[in-house]
Write a protein that holds these residues in place. Structure first.
Motif, PDB file in Angstrom:
ATOM      1  N   ASP A   9       0.841  -1.193   0.000  1.00 55.29           N
ATOM      2  CA  ASP A   9       0.000   0.000   0.000  1.00 55.29           C
ATOM      3  C   ASP A   9       0.879   1.247   0.000  1.00 55.29           C
ATOM      4  O   ASP A   9       1.877   1.316   0.695  1.00 55.29           O
ATOM      5  CB  ASP A   9      -0.904   0.000   1.231  1.00 55.29           C
ATOM      6  N   PHE A  10       0.524   2.243  -0.807  1.00 54.21           N
ATOM      7  CA  PHE A  10       1.298   3.474  -0.865  1.00 54.21           C
ATOM      8  C   PHE A  10       0.391   4.694  -0.839  1.00 54.21           C
ATOM      9  O   PHE A  10       0.703   5.727  -1.403  1.00 54.21           O
ATOM     10  CB  PHE A  10       2.199   3.505  -2.111  1.00 54.21           C
ATOM     11  N   VAL A 133      16.576  -0.160   2.272  1.00 58.43           N
ATOM     12  CA  VAL A 133      16.051  -0.304   0.907  1.00 58.43           C
ATOM     13  C   VAL A 133      14.573  -0.674   0.954  1.00 58.43           C
ATOM     14  O   VAL A 133      13.749  -0.101   0.236  1.00 58.43           O
ATOM     15  CB  VAL A 133      16.863  -1.350   0.106  1.00 58.43           C
ATOM     16  N   TRP A 134      14.215  -1.615   1.835  1.00 55.91           N
ATOM     17  CA  TRP A 134      12.821  -2.037   1.952  1.00 55.91           C
ATOM     18  C   TRP A 134      11.945  -0.886   2.453  1.00 55.91           C
ATOM     19  O   TRP A 134      10.849  -0.660   1.959  1.00 55.91           O
ATOM     20  CB  TRP A 134      12.716  -3.245   2.886  1.00 55.91           C
ATOM     21  N   TYR A 135      12.452  -0.137   3.431  1.00 56.12           N
ATOM     22  CA  TYR A 135      11.741   1.032   3.949  1.00 56.12           C
ATOM     23  C   TYR A 135      11.555   2.067   2.834  1.00 56.12           C
ATOM     24  O   TYR A 135      10.468   2.589   2.627  1.00 56.12           O
ATOM     25  CB  TYR A 135      12.513   1.637   5.122  1.00 56.12           C
ATOM     26  N   SER A 136      12.617   2.371   2.114  1.00 53.07           N
ATOM     27  CA  SER A 136      12.556   3.375   1.045  1.00 53.07           C
ATOM     28  C   SER A 136      11.619   2.941  -0.070  1.00 53.07           C
ATOM     29  O   SER A 136      10.927   3.772  -0.667  1.00 53.07           O
ATOM     30  CB  SER A 136      13.958   3.623   0.479  1.00 53.07           C
ATOM     31  N   ALA A 137      11.601   1.657  -0.367  1.00 53.64           N
ATOM     32  CA  ALA A 137      10.736   1.153  -1.436  1.00 53.64           C
ATOM     33  C   ALA A 137       9.260   1.356  -1.108  1.00 53.64           C
ATOM     34  O   ALA A 137       8.429   1.412  -2.017  1.00 53.64           O
ATOM     35  CB  ALA A 137      11.022  -0.320  -1.699  1.00 53.64           C
ATOM     36  N   SER A 138       8.935   1.480   0.170  1.00 53.32           N
ATOM     37  CA  SER A 138       7.537   1.691   0.542  1.00 53.32           C
ATOM     38  C   SER A 138       7.041   3.074   0.127  1.00 53.32           C
ATOM     39  O   SER A 138       5.839   3.312   0.075  1.00 53.32           O
ATOM     40  CB  SER A 138       7.340   1.498   2.044  1.00 53.32           C
ATOM     41  N   GLY A 143       7.106  -0.180  -5.397  1.00 54.17           N
ATOM     42  CA  GLY A 143       8.534  -0.389  -5.168  1.00 54.17           C
ATOM     43  C   GLY A 143       8.827  -1.728  -4.526  1.00 54.17           C
ATOM     44  O   GLY A 143       9.736  -2.455  -4.942  1.00 54.17           O
ATOM     45  N   ARG A 144       8.058  -2.086  -3.506  1.00 55.87           N
ATOM     46  CA  ARG A 144       8.261  -3.376  -2.846  1.00 55.87           C
ATOM     47  C   ARG A 144       7.899  -4.525  -3.762  1.00 55.87           C
ATOM     48  O   ARG A 144       8.534  -5.578  -3.743  1.00 55.87           O
ATOM     49  CB  ARG A 144       7.444  -3.449  -1.558  1.00 55.87           C
ATOM     50  N   GLU A 145       6.873  -4.332  -4.570  1.00 54.14           N
ATOM     51  CA  GLU A 145       6.489  -5.374  -5.521  1.00 54.14           C
ATOM     52  C   GLU A 145       7.605  -5.619  -6.541  1.00 54.14           C
ATOM     53  O   GLU A 145       7.881  -6.760  -6.908  1.00 54.14           O
ATOM     54  CB  GLU A 145       5.182  -4.975  -6.230  1.00 54.14           C
ATOM     55  N   VAL A 150      12.003  -9.078  -8.592  1.00 56.80           N
ATOM     56  CA  VAL A 150      13.419  -9.248  -8.948  1.00 56.80           C
ATOM     57  C   VAL A 150      14.023 -10.407  -8.170  1.00 56.80           C
ATOM     58  O   VAL A 150      14.686 -11.276  -8.742  1.00 56.80           O
ATOM     59  CB  VAL A 150      14.216  -7.943  -8.706  1.00 56.80           C
ATOM     60  N   PHE A 151      13.809 -10.419  -6.862  1.00 55.51           N
ATOM     61  CA  PHE A 151      14.373 -11.493  -6.059  1.00 55.51           C
ATOM     62  C   PHE A 151      13.689 -12.824  -6.325  1.00 55.51           C
ATOM     63  O   PHE A 151      14.323 -13.872  -6.272  1.00 55.51           O
ATOM     64  CB  PHE A 151      14.355 -11.141  -4.567  1.00 55.51           C
TER      65      PHE A 151
END
Length: 158
Positions: A9-10, A133-138, A143-145, A150-151
């Motif tokens: 959610d963003f 990175v995970w925090y920033s992607a939120s 971004g998290r998706e 990728v992983f």
């Protein structure tokens, strides 16, 4: 609304407003310059902290790296203001990412200063970076998706 570490959610994105920094007399352009300067200073301090690794000074590395990260994180307050920064940091979509990141900042500092174990400090910094990175992607729509995909692709191709 999804709540959790893996939420995509963003809807609570912070936006630049005038209310929080008017008491300092900063214009929008001055706030953008302050953001840029603060972010770059934080990144430079974090990068320069690696020079401490050449001398195997784990304590100095951990302190400088953490200070650099905190300064970079603080730079966002020039864009969205302090109250909104705190509100968005602890919004349900990024609550666990924020608490994990802050806990790792503190843990890295405490263990690097007290134990001075080189390998442990490096592992904690790597995990801290992943949490950042995970925090920033939120803050980035989907971004998290993107990180998950990728992983997921990397894991399935092994």
């Amino acid at each position: 609304m999804a709540f959790g570490f893996f939420s995509a959610d963003f809807s609570d994105q912070g936006v630049m407003d005038d209310g929080n920094w008017k008491f300092c007399g900063l214009t929008k352009m001055q706030r953008l310059y302050a953001f840029g300067a603060c972010f770059v200073a934080g990144m430079l301090i974090s990068i320069l902290s690696t020079l401490m690794l050449l001398t195997l000074n784990v304590t100095g590395f951990a302190i400088l790296y953490t200070i650099g990260n905190v300064i970079s994180l603080f730079s966002l307050t020039f864009i969205i203001g302090i109250p909104k920064q705190i509100k968005t940091m602890f919004a349900p979509v990024r609550f666990w990412a924020t608490t994990t990141y802050i806990a790792l900042l503190v843990l890295t500092l405490v263990l690097s200063i007290t134990l001075k174990v080189f390998a442990l400090s490096i592992v904690l910094v790597i995990i801290q970076f992943c949490a950042l990175v995970w925090y920033s992607a939120s803050y980035i729509p989907y971004g998290r998706e993107m990180i998950r995909r990728v992983f997921g692709t990397c894991v399935t191709s092994i």
